[in-house]
Design an enzyme around this catalytic site. Structure first.
Site, PDB file in Angstrom:
ATOM      1  N   MET A  51     -11.536  -9.535  -3.188  1.00  0.00           N
ATOM      2  CA  MET A  51     -10.447 -10.410  -3.641  1.00  0.00           C
ATOM      3  C   MET A  51     -10.580 -11.792  -3.003  1.00  0.00           C
ATOM      4  O   MET A  51      -9.625 -12.576  -3.008  1.00  0.00           O
ATOM      5  CB  MET A  51      -9.094  -9.784  -3.299  1.00  0.00           C
ATOM      6  CG  MET A  51      -8.878  -8.456  -4.025  1.00  0.00           C
ATOM      7  SD  MET A  51      -7.146  -8.048  -4.244  1.00  0.00           S
ATOM      8  CE  MET A  51      -6.590  -7.938  -2.553  1.00  0.00           C
ATOM      9  N   LEU A  98     -13.048 -14.791   1.995  1.00  0.00           N
ATOM     10  CA  LEU A  98     -14.085 -13.946   2.596  1.00  0.00           C
ATOM     11  C   LEU A  98     -14.129 -14.055   4.116  1.00  0.00           C
ATOM     12  O   LEU A  98     -13.881 -15.114   4.686  1.00  0.00           O
ATOM     13  CB  LEU A  98     -15.458 -14.338   2.032  1.00  0.00           C
ATOM     14  CG  LEU A  98     -15.597 -14.233   0.513  1.00  0.00           C
ATOM     15  CD1 LEU A  98     -16.999 -14.691   0.087  1.00  0.00           C
ATOM     16  CD2 LEU A  98     -15.338 -12.814   0.025  1.00  0.00           C
ATOM     17  N   HIS A 109     -16.493  -8.754   4.448  1.00  0.00           N
ATOM     18  CA  HIS A 109     -17.006  -8.876   3.077  1.00  0.00           C
ATOM     19  C   HIS A 109     -18.506  -9.180   3.079  1.00  0.00           C
ATOM     20  O   HIS A 109     -19.265  -8.621   2.290  1.00  0.00           O
ATOM     21  CB  HIS A 109     -16.312 -10.027   2.336  1.00  0.00           C
ATOM     22  CG  HIS A 109     -14.830  -9.864   2.162  1.00  0.00           C
ATOM     23  ND1 HIS A 109     -13.916 -10.686   2.754  1.00  0.00           N
ATOM     24  CD2 HIS A 109     -14.114  -8.973   1.432  1.00  0.00           C
ATOM     25  CE1 HIS A 109     -12.693 -10.332   2.397  1.00  0.00           C
ATOM     26  NE2 HIS A 109     -12.779  -9.286   1.595  1.00  0.00           N
ATOM     27  N   GLN A 112      -2.893  -4.418  -8.854  1.00  0.00           N
ATOM     28  CA  GLN A 112      -2.832  -3.573  -7.656  1.00  0.00           C
ATOM     29  C   GLN A 112      -1.751  -4.034  -6.673  1.00  0.00           C
ATOM     30  O   GLN A 112      -1.610  -3.477  -5.593  1.00  0.00           O
ATOM     31  CB  GLN A 112      -4.199  -3.472  -6.976  1.00  0.00           C
ATOM     32  CG  GLN A 112      -4.712  -4.740  -6.352  1.00  0.00           C
ATOM     33  CD  GLN A 112      -6.172  -4.611  -5.942  1.00  0.00           C
ATOM     34  OE1 GLN A 112      -7.074  -4.512  -6.772  1.00  0.00           O
ATOM     35  NE2 GLN A 112      -6.417  -4.583  -4.644  1.00  0.00           N
ATOM     36  N   ASP A 133     -11.048   0.255   3.745  1.00  0.00           N
ATOM     37  CA  ASP A 133     -10.138   0.814   2.741  1.00  0.00           C
ATOM     38  C   ASP A 133     -10.645   2.205   2.367  1.00  0.00           C
ATOM     39  O   ASP A 133     -11.134   2.434   1.262  1.00  0.00           O
ATOM     40  CB  ASP A 133     -10.089  -0.108   1.521  1.00  0.00           C
ATOM     41  CG  ASP A 133      -9.594  -1.485   1.886  1.00  0.00           C
ATOM     42  OD1 ASP A 133      -8.373  -1.704   1.844  1.00  0.00           O
ATOM     43  OD2 ASP A 133     -10.413  -2.357   2.251  1.00  0.00           O
ATOM     44  N   GLN A 161      -9.273   4.027  -0.662  1.00  0.00           N
ATOM     45  CA  GLN A 161      -9.811   3.385  -1.877  1.00  0.00           C
ATOM     46  C   GLN A 161     -11.199   3.923  -2.195  1.00  0.00           C
ATOM     47  O   GLN A 161     -11.513   4.255  -3.339  1.00  0.00           O
ATOM     48  CB  GLN A 161      -9.862   1.874  -1.654  1.00  0.00           C
ATOM     49  CG  GLN A 161     -10.665   1.108  -2.665  1.00  0.00           C
ATOM     50  CD  GLN A 161     -10.548  -0.396  -2.453  1.00  0.00           C
ATOM     51  OE1 GLN A 161      -9.536  -0.993  -2.804  1.00  0.00           O
ATOM     52  NE2 GLN A 161     -11.561  -1.001  -1.863  1.00  0.00           N
ATOM     53  N   MET A 200     -11.212  -6.699  10.642  1.00  0.00           N
ATOM     54  CA  MET A 200     -11.076  -7.952   9.894  1.00  0.00           C
ATOM     55  C   MET A 200     -10.374  -7.688   8.564  1.00  0.00           C
ATOM     56  O   MET A 200     -10.612  -6.665   7.921  1.00  0.00           O
ATOM     57  CB  MET A 200     -12.451  -8.560   9.631  1.00  0.00           C
ATOM     58  CG  MET A 200     -13.060  -9.124  10.889  1.00  0.00           C
ATOM     59  SD  MET A 200     -14.537 -10.057  10.509  1.00  0.00           S
ATOM     60  CE  MET A 200     -15.013 -10.486  12.174  1.00  0.00           C
TER      61      MET A 200
END
Ligand code: AMP
Length: 281
Positions: free
Chosen positions: A30, A33, A37, A63, A152, A155, A186
């Site tokens: 998303m 960064l 990421h 979401q 996550d 997820q 992070m």
């Protein structure tokens, strides 16, 4: 590095790339960064997993619940472009809402059970948004591999269920959690924390360290470990516990007795900011 905004153009690019016999990796984000990421792009490239990496940058509205931070979610596309390029991203896929959810779109992808626990309890529509957008990204980018962060964890396991259930021909890779030097995982949302909250946010990684230490000293009782973790978090005035889960990773069901491979995950509100963290034993 190429920037592609149209799903059609992205599909054309990916189709031609695959036709040439080379392997394509996808790193969905998303944006805003950070090193977490960027580590996913490196992981995508490791061990010859793929020849080119597409990073998607898209703040997916489905979401977020209406009361959540969609409008406030941090964005900085110019900075993201430079960071993505610095780690050798080949294409940034940067669609807008109209492209991802054309008017009258009404098709969703839903994993029904594993999304009701843990983060799904306080965010009941969240994973439906995640699985829907990732399914779209898989159809648009047609990657051989896709890399997601352990940060996550729920997820990841929900997406693994979706990929298996829908027989999507993509290999999912889980990359380790990248942390600040003091242990905080992070997250783009860490920018919401004021200095006091930033200090207290350490209660997540600290409580996981307590759990890991207990397990390493042969404590396998899930209730005892959960108690020790929540006692630690309660010491912090800005912290409000959302959940602590000790689960197996196939269906995310609670376990009474911990063993290697089980997941310990938690979500804590630090002030108004909801943070998550986890370890896999
Ligand atoms: P997000 O932009 O928050 O949706 O995250 C995009 C991807 O980056 C997801 O697969 C996350 O799990 C992963 N990610 C976020 N934070 C970290 C981190 N600290 N370490 C590793 N991966 C992360």
């Amino acid at each position: 590095m190429e920037i592609i905004s149209s799903p059609y153009d992205m599909q054309q690019w990916a189709g031609a790339y695959r036709q040439s016999g080379r392997r394509l990796g996808l790193v969905p984000t998303m944006g805003y960064l950070h090193d977490g990421h960027l580590s996913l792009v490196r992981t995508a490239r490791e061990q010859g997993r793929c020849d080119a990496v597409v990073m998607s940058i898209y703040v997916n509205p489905t979401q977020f619940a209406p009361h959540e931070d969609l409008a406030a979610y941090p964005r900085d596309f110019e900075r993201d472009k430079a960071l993505a390029e610095s780690v050798g991203t080949d294409v940034v896929f940067y669609p807008d809402n109209h492209a991802m959810y054309p008017p009258y779109a009404q098709t969703f992808v839903e994993v029904t059970e594993m999304t009701k626990t843990m983060c799904g309890r306080s965010r009941p529509t969240h994973f439906r948004g995640v699985t829907t957008v990732v399914a779209k990204l898989f159809h648009i980018v047609q990657p051989h591999v896709a890399v997601f962060g352990q940060k996550d964890a729920q997820q990841f396991f929900v997406l693994r269920r979706m990929v298996n259930d829908l027989m999507i021909p993509v290999e999912l890779i889980m990359a380790p959690i990248i942390r600040e030097p003091d242990g905080l995982a992070m997250s783009s949302r860490n920018v919401y924390l004021n200095p006091q909250e930033r200090k207290e946010a350490l209660c997540l990684s600290q409580s996981l360290a307590i759990a890991k230490n207990m397990f390493d000293h042969h404590e396998t009782c899930a209730a005892a470990i959960r108690d020790a973790m929540s006692r630690h978090i309660l010491k912090y005035p800005t912290a409000r516990l959302d959940y602590i889960a000790l689960v197996e990773t196939e269906r995310l069901t609670d376990v009474q007795t911990l063993q290697k491979g089980h997941l310990i995950a938690l979500a804590v509100f630090i002030g108004n900011t909801r943070l998550i963290d986890n370890i896999i034993l």
